[in-house]
Write a protein that holds these residues in place. Structure first.
Motif, PDB file in Angstrom:
ATOM      1  N   UNK A   5       7.502  55.457  48.845  1.00 58.37           N
ATOM      2  CA  UNK A   5       8.889  55.052  48.710  1.00 58.37           C
ATOM      3  C   UNK A   5       9.587  55.245  50.035  1.00 58.37           C
ATOM      4  N   UNK A   6      10.778  54.718  50.127  1.00 53.00           N
ATOM      5  CA  UNK A   6      11.595  54.907  51.305  1.00 53.00           C
ATOM      6  C   UNK A   6      12.915  55.497  50.871  1.00 53.00           C
ATOM      7  N   UNK A  13      16.436  53.357  46.973  1.00 52.69           N
ATOM      8  CA  UNK A  13      15.517  52.222  47.107  1.00 52.69           C
ATOM      9  C   UNK A  13      15.491  51.374  45.832  1.00 52.69           C
ATOM     10  N   UNK A  14      15.310  50.090  46.013  1.00 57.79           N
ATOM     11  CA  UNK A  14      15.205  49.163  44.886  1.00 57.79           C
ATOM     12  C   UNK A  14      13.784  49.214  44.326  1.00 57.79           C
ATOM     13  N   UNK A 290      12.556  47.355  53.878  1.00 53.70           N
ATOM     14  CA  UNK A 290      13.366  46.694  52.855  1.00 53.70           C
ATOM     15  C   UNK A 290      14.048  47.671  51.897  1.00 53.70           C
ATOM     16  N   UNK A 291      13.830  48.974  52.101  1.00 51.09           N
ATOM     17  CA  UNK A 291      14.415  50.003  51.235  1.00 51.09           C
ATOM     18  C   UNK A 291      13.999  49.783  49.772  1.00 51.09           C
ATOM     19  N   UNK A 292      12.686  49.821  49.527  1.00 49.47           N
ATOM     20  CA  UNK A 292      12.113  49.561  48.223  1.00 49.47           C
ATOM     21  C   UNK A 292      11.222  50.718  47.807  1.00 49.47           C
ATOM     22  N   UNK A 293      10.881  50.749  46.530  1.00 51.66           N
ATOM     23  CA  UNK A 293       9.884  51.701  46.042  1.00 51.66           C
ATOM     24  C   UNK A 293       9.081  51.049  44.933  1.00 51.66           C
TER      25      UNK A 293
END
Length: 299
Positions: A5-6, A13-14, A290-293
């Motif tokens: 994750x970020x 994160x989305x 992309x700030x996702x997980x």
């Protein structure tokens, strides 16, 4: 699952589901998927319970069934069915995708045979893993076709709903995405539009029966003419819906090429490309960018 994750100082994160299709297709495919799950690089996988490898390969998944979504990848093309299907597979082998589509859209697909084979594939899943599938989808998206989609809905509202105490209530993969998103991504636009168009009837049935589905579907591309896989993945996730709108699902097909795979499937070397990218630095970098997980469907 220790998912990658970020973290963002401004927003969480989305989440999205990253699902590897075709578990059980060959030893190399199953090994690659299990390895990626073990390293937190996937959050779901769909299982082909018709193959001769399924029973053995199911044991590899046992430690992970509470960490990722493990579902049924309904298989009605190109393999040997678990049971007799004299009208659909008269020679003991399921038809090609094209032939199956012609049967489905001409109303000549035997509903009784489809129901029976779907239930046999669910039986094989439950027997090997001791639980119902977390979701249902279709190899080559066949779960969207007429007659087959009705059988899938019957299973989800009948036997699988009754057994939901064994696992979270199963969800259904929708292959729909908006026309604007498909066009903006620019990846295999005609193929992606076609796959999405096929989802209309199934989506209506899912809404009617209040069956949970993913909000958006990504991951379709031309295996024979791929652009760099990292570039495609970046486009697949660049406009994921916010969690309040529903979770998106991105499919992938990682694998390690072997003779068993070459004997049954035309997509071989591209699976290695996906496996190496997902297992390398590409995925963590993309999630951070992309700030996702990665997420299970109901997390």
């Amino acid at each position: 699952m220790t998912a990658i994750s970020s973290r963002s100082p401004t927003r969480p994160p989305v989440p999205f589901v990253l699902c590897a299709d075709d578990y059980g297709l060959s030893p190399g495919v199953s090994s690659a998927i299990r390895d990626l799950i073990d390293r937190g690089r996937l959050s779901a996988t769909g299982c082909m319970t018709v193959t001769p490898f399924w029973k053995d390969h199911a044991t590899w998944l046992t430690p992970y069934v509470d960490q990722v979504d493990v579902g049924l990848h309904l298989t009605l093309t190109d393999q040997q069915p678990i049971g007799a299907m004299p009208r659909t597979a008269p020679g003991g082998r399921l038809p090609s995708l094209g032939a199956l589509m012609r049967l489905a859209y001409s109303g000549r697909l035997d509903a009784g045979e489809v129901d029976a084979e779907l239930n046999r594939q669910i039986d094989a899943f439950e027997s090997a893993l001791g639980r119902s599938p977390a979701f249902v989808d279709g190899h080559q998206h066949v779960h969207q076709l007429p007659t087959i989609r009705e059988a899938v809905i019957r299973a989800l509202t009948g036997r699988l709903k009754e057994k939901k105490h064994l696992v979270r209530e199963p969800y259904l993969r929708s292959c729909h995405d908006s026309a604007s998103s498909i066009a903006a991504r620019g990846i295999a636009i005609p193929k992606t539009f076609f796959v999405s168009m096929l989802s209309g009837g199934l989506r209506k049935l899912a809404r009617k029966h209040t069956i949970a589905t993913n909000k958006s579907f990504r991951g379709v591309y031309e295996f024979s003419r791929p652009v760099p896989f990292g570039t495609m993945m970046d486009r697949f996730v660049e406009d994921l819906p916010a969690p309040r709108a529903g979770i998106a699902l991105v499919m992938c097909h990682p694998g390690i090429p072997d003779d068993a795979l070459r004997a049954v499937d035309p997509v071989v070397e591209q699976r290695r490309v996906e496996y190496e990218w997902l297992g390398g630095h590409g995925l963590p970098a993309l999630l951070s960018k992309r700030n996702l997980r990665l997420s299970r469907f109901r997390e």
